[in-house]
Design a protein around this motif. Structure first.
Motif, PDB file in Angstrom:
ATOM      1  N   SER B  19       0.940  -1.181   0.165  1.00 26.92           N
ATOM      2  CA  SER B  19       0.053  -0.257  -0.139  1.00 26.92           C
ATOM      3  C   SER B  19       0.968   1.417  -0.059  1.00 26.92           C
ATOM      4  O   SER B  19       0.858   2.127  -0.444  1.00 26.92           O
ATOM      5  N   VAL B  22       2.277   1.902  -3.763  1.00 28.21           N
ATOM      6  CA  VAL B  22       1.647   1.758  -4.654  1.00 28.21           C
ATOM      7  C   VAL B  22       1.673   3.550  -4.940  1.00 28.21           C
ATOM      8  O   VAL B  22       1.311   4.480  -5.993  1.00 28.21           O
ATOM      9  N   GLY B  34      -3.003   0.470 -12.670  1.00 29.88           N
ATOM     10  CA  GLY B  34      -1.136  -0.038 -12.023  1.00 29.88           C
ATOM     11  C   GLY B  34      -1.008  -0.925 -10.848  1.00 29.88           C
ATOM     12  O   GLY B  34      -2.391  -1.945 -10.791  1.00 29.88           O
ATOM     13  N   PRO B  35      -0.525  -0.947 -10.031  1.00 28.76           N
ATOM     14  CA  PRO B  35       0.229  -2.285  -9.462  1.00 28.76           C
ATOM     15  C   PRO B  35      -1.295  -2.394  -7.792  1.00 28.76           C
ATOM     16  O   PRO B  35      -2.428  -1.359  -8.079  1.00 28.76           O
ATOM     17  N   GLY B  36      -1.884  -3.404  -7.909  1.00 28.29           N
ATOM     18  CA  GLY B  36      -3.158  -3.937  -6.857  1.00 28.29           C
ATOM     19  C   GLY B  36      -4.331  -4.569  -7.543  1.00 28.29           C
ATOM     20  O   GLY B  36      -4.883  -4.947  -6.256  1.00 28.29           O
TER      21      GLY B  36
END
Lengths: 316, 316
Positions: B19, B22, B34-36
């Protein structure tokens, strides 16, 4: 040597294994270049998409006491972006896998990420994904996806009569590493060159546009990379010592450590300079330096003779 | 809890770090996701390109005495291809990073590669690159690039009133792992399910085409993944025990080990089943089973109550 089925990785080495692996992985019609060059080349609709992946292992590729987290981030990104540079392309999107001991400070991981991100920003690339898991060792796995606006330049196109040329700092990082290895912190310019390489990111595409016949980045050592070009192209490469001016800091380190500074230039990696072949001297772009020539035959020579000693870094 | 700057990875855990990461990695206009999520989504010219990366560490994600090299290859590929499946796409191209001790038998690496390649062939994907280096621990880093022919299905689209549905075997691999952990080798069907998961590769795209509002693969545990959907979508998810028929081998293992077999189903990972939400029961495709519902609120419940116990695998 033991039969392949009983051999260990320590016996065959990285390249011994890779040559067997590429036989197992068959490509398909979308794979223009598979394993074996700086990056794979994929045809996704209308563009050339290039992909490369690299691992960094603590204690082997970096030490937390020799470079801070942001430095390691810069190096990890630079190393991967440079592989795309070495195809004549530009890095666009990266993923990071971080295997780390539970006692790794979060601050280290965040500083690493910031350094990584800053390096990516130099070419307009971004991090798009990752994975974090626990391990005893700190291992960083990076994959980069890039784009080529023209045909990618492979290692295999060198022809007898071509000239060999280099751009970017070469030997500086190796000098810095040698200094750190002896417990020193200066000359600072070399230590910084090791901690934060400055790959010539614009030069890959320039070389491609200038008609380079082969292109590679110097990650593991100049002679070692020249050997990759020679092998992939089915030619011999001769490197001329006289082509290099030895920078003052490397002279100083050589004198202090009792080492031949030319050794840093010929066998040092980590600067991510670019090595290319061009059809003739006239086609070599500004900023590149002619450092040798391509001949008929095989293997790499220095001033026409075999080089005595290791030619670069080996991973096993 | 210690301030973030002093915290270790063991303290914050994987998700605590991610967390924060990102926030560091900014996207650009080509990064649609994107990331996640299960994979990043890139716009490269006209197509949606999805990218995901995963690490496997020996002793943590696999054991060489519990699965042979080809099995580990199948699992490594399946785990990554499944992330693309979980976007509604199909894996196309993969890279492998192999960090390995020098005494790793080359035959192990080659058998791993063959198993990996065979799994990729199930969806028409190919290995396009890799890296091999020495490390004390065996770490496998895989990145997969896939394609979506329609809009990727994210974790974040579940809405109150949706139904929760599952496809693929669920709990089998966890049962196999429990058996192996006690030193047994049977029921063989569960051990094999752990060694060679059979992700429902066609089901991701089917779910997307059927209008799934969210989609995720069950890598770490059904309740854990349901929790990711709940969090990303800003909803609550309730799972119904009664929706699951407990397969005979899981009943046998539960009886033999004195464990509740439902626990394997609710918290087991590694099968790479798919969990999705659909607007209503009528839109759930054939082969999927309704196992719960989406409600207003937050978090995951089982039969309306909090679940007592770990909900899945954690990486730290």
């Amino acid at each position: 040597m033991a039969p392949a089925s009983d051999a260990t990785l320590g016996e065959t080495g990285e390249f011994g294994l890779i040559s067997q692996l590429v036989d197992i992985f068959e490509g398909d019609e979308h794979v223009l270049v598979g394993p074996g060059d700086d990056a794979a080349v994929l045809r996704i609709k209308h563009g050339h998409v290039v992909v490369s992946t690299d691992l960094m292992v603590e204690g082997r590729h970096f030490r937390r006491d020799w470079a801070d987290a942001a430095d390691v981030g810069h190096r990890a990104a630079a190393q991967n972006l440079s592989d795309i540079n070495a195809m004549g392309g530009t890095g666009r999107h990266l993923t990071i896998g971080l295997a780390a001991p539970a006692d790794l400070p979060v601050a280290w991981a965040l500083d690493f990420a910031r350094g990584f991100s800053e390096e990516c920003a130099l070419v307009g690339a971004t991090v798009v994904g990752g994975d974090v898991t626990r391990a005893d060792e700190l291992v960083i796995a990076v994959t980069v996806i890039g784009q080529c606006t023209q045909a990618p330049v492979l290692r295999s196109g060198a022809r007898p009569g071509d000239v060999l040329a280099l751009t970017g700092r070469q030997g500086w990082a190796a000098g810095g590493l040698a200094v750190l290895g002896r417990g020193f912190r200066s000359p600072r310019v070399l230590v910084e060159a090791y901690r934060r390489p400055e790959p010539p990111y614009a030069a890959g595409r320039e070389a491609a546009e200038a008609g380079a016949t082969s292109l590679i980045d110097v990650s593991d050592g100049l002679l070692s990379e020249a050997g990759h070009i020679a092998e992939a192209s089915g030619v011999a490469v001769d490197v001329r010592r006289g082509a290099f001016e030895i920078p003052e800091p490397l002279q100083a380190v050589g004198a202090a450590l009792g080492a031949d500074p030319m050794q840093f230039i010929l066998t040092g990696g980590d600067d991510h300079s670019l090595l290319a072949t061009f059809p003739d001297t006239a086609s070599v772009p500004a900023g590149w330096q002619v450092v040798g020539e391509v001949l008929e035959g095989e293997g790499v020579t220095v001033d026409g003779a075999a080089y005595d000693g290791p030619t670069g870094w080996t991973h096993f």
